[in-house]
Scaffold this motif. Structure first.
Motif, PDB file in Angstrom:
ATOM      1  N   GLU A 184       1.888  -1.603   5.805  1.00 33.44           N
ATOM      2  CA  GLU A 184       1.081  -0.962   6.849  1.00 33.44           C
ATOM      3  C   GLU A 184       1.197  -1.763   8.132  1.00 33.44           C
ATOM      4  O   GLU A 184       1.262  -2.984   8.104  1.00 33.44           O
ATOM      5  CB  GLU A 184      -0.376  -0.907   6.403  1.00 33.44           C
ATOM      6  N   GLN A 185       1.210  -1.080   9.243  1.00 36.79           N
ATOM      7  CA  GLN A 185       1.262  -1.760  10.518  1.00 36.79           C
ATOM      8  C   GLN A 185      -0.029  -1.495  11.270  1.00 36.79           C
ATOM      9  O   GLN A 185      -0.501  -0.364  11.350  1.00 36.79           O
ATOM     10  CB  GLN A 185       2.438  -1.258  11.355  1.00 36.79           C
ATOM     11  N   TYR A 186      -0.592  -2.549  11.818  1.00 39.34           N
ATOM     12  CA  TYR A 186      -1.845  -2.412  12.561  1.00 39.34           C
ATOM     13  C   TYR A 186      -1.609  -2.620  14.030  1.00 39.34           C
ATOM     14  O   TYR A 186      -0.761  -3.277  14.466  1.00 39.34           O
ATOM     15  CB  TYR A 186      -2.870  -3.421  12.079  1.00 39.34           C
ATOM     16  N   LYS A 244       9.457   9.980   3.464  1.00 41.47           N
ATOM     17  CA  LYS A 244       8.037   9.962   3.807  1.00 41.47           C
ATOM     18  C   LYS A 244       7.614   8.701   4.559  1.00 41.47           C
ATOM     19  O   LYS A 244       6.813   8.768   5.468  1.00 41.47           O
ATOM     20  CB  LYS A 244       7.208  10.095   2.533  1.00 41.47           C
ATOM     21  N   TYR A 245       8.170   7.541   4.188  1.00 40.54           N
ATOM     22  CA  TYR A 245       7.697   6.278   4.755  1.00 40.54           C
ATOM     23  C   TYR A 245       8.726   5.559   5.619  1.00 40.54           C
ATOM     24  O   TYR A 245       8.438   4.488   6.144  1.00 40.54           O
ATOM     25  CB  TYR A 245       7.253   5.337   3.630  1.00 40.54           C
ATOM     26  N   GLY A 246       9.920   6.085   5.766  1.00 44.20           N
ATOM     27  CA  GLY A 246      10.928   5.435   6.598  1.00 44.20           C
ATOM     28  C   GLY A 246      11.429   4.153   5.946  1.00 44.20           C
ATOM     29  O   GLY A 246      11.756   4.136   4.780  1.00 44.20           O
ATOM     30  N   GLU A 247      11.482   3.084   6.709  1.00 42.47           N
ATOM     31  CA  GLU A 247      11.973   1.808   6.196  1.00 42.47           C
ATOM     32  C   GLU A 247      10.840   0.860   5.818  1.00 42.47           C
ATOM     33  O   GLU A 247      11.074  -0.319   5.589  1.00 42.47           O
ATOM     34  CB  GLU A 247      12.857   1.137   7.259  1.00 42.47           C
ATOM     35  N   ALA A 264      14.032   8.757  -6.183  1.00 36.14           N
ATOM     36  CA  ALA A 264      12.822   8.053  -5.730  1.00 36.14           C
ATOM     37  C   ALA A 264      13.038   7.443  -4.351  1.00 36.14           C
ATOM     38  O   ALA A 264      12.159   7.519  -3.486  1.00 36.14           O
ATOM     39  CB  ALA A 264      12.452   6.974  -6.727  1.00 36.14           C
ATOM     40  N   GLU A 265      14.202   6.841  -4.128  1.00 36.12           N
ATOM     41  CA  GLU A 265      14.497   6.254  -2.816  1.00 36.12           C
ATOM     42  C   GLU A 265      14.557   7.326  -1.735  1.00 36.12           C
ATOM     43  O   GLU A 265      14.087   7.119  -0.621  1.00 36.12           O
ATOM     44  CB  GLU A 265      15.797   5.477  -2.862  1.00 36.12           C
ATOM     45  N   LYS A 266      15.116   8.479  -2.058  1.00 33.58           N
ATOM     46  CA  LYS A 266      15.193   9.575  -1.095  1.00 33.58           C
ATOM     47  C   LYS A 266      13.797  10.073  -0.712  1.00 33.58           C
ATOM     48  O   LYS A 266      13.504  10.294   0.467  1.00 33.58           O
ATOM     49  CB  LYS A 266      16.018  10.714  -1.692  1.00 33.58           C
ATOM     50  N   LEU A 267      12.910  10.240  -1.708  1.00 36.49           N
ATOM     51  CA  LEU A 267      11.542  10.676  -1.435  1.00 36.49           C
ATOM     52  C   LEU A 267      10.786   9.651  -0.591  1.00 36.49           C
ATOM     53  O   LEU A 267      10.098  10.007   0.371  1.00 36.49           O
ATOM     54  CB  LEU A 267      10.786  10.911  -2.747  1.00 36.49           C
ATOM     55  N   ALA A 268      10.913   8.383  -0.952  1.00 32.60           N
ATOM     56  CA  ALA A 268      10.188   7.330  -0.237  1.00 32.60           C
ATOM     57  C   ALA A 268      10.710   7.169   1.195  1.00 32.60           C
ATOM     58  O   ALA A 268       9.926   7.017   2.133  1.00 32.60           O
ATOM     59  CB  ALA A 268      10.306   6.011  -0.989  1.00 32.60           C
ATOM     60  N   LYS A 269      12.023   7.219   1.373  1.00 34.22           N
ATOM     61  CA  LYS A 269      12.593   7.061   2.716  1.00 34.22           C
ATOM     62  C   LYS A 269      12.213   8.239   3.607  1.00 34.22           C
ATOM     63  O   LYS A 269      11.936   8.073   4.788  1.00 34.22           O
ATOM     64  CB  LYS A 269      14.109   6.934   2.647  1.00 34.22           C
TER      65      LYS A 269
END
Length: 57
Positions: free
Chosen positions: A55-57, A21-24, A14-19
């Motif tokens: 999310e970053q705006y 796709k979404y980085g840090e 799960a951590e590998k998939l999330a990292k």
């Protein structure tokens, strides 16, 4: 914050998939075991992982 659910083999997967796709920008909220059947009726044990994505705006 956006909440996303993914299915994975274990916490490391799960951590590998999330990292990938979404980085840090993510953090793990919960991990729950789940039994799912595939097309042929074979039961697979997976984990339902809820992650929060900043999310970053």
């Amino acid at each position: 914050m956006q909440r996303i659910t993914i299915f994975a083999k274990n916490r490391e997967h799960a951590e590998k998939l999330a990292k990938g796709k979404y980085g840090e920008r993510y953090f793990i909220i919960s991990i729950k075991p789940s039994l799912r059947k595939n097309f042929f009726g074979v039961v697979k044990k997976e984990y339902r992982v809820s992650i929060g994505v900043l999310e970053q705006y």
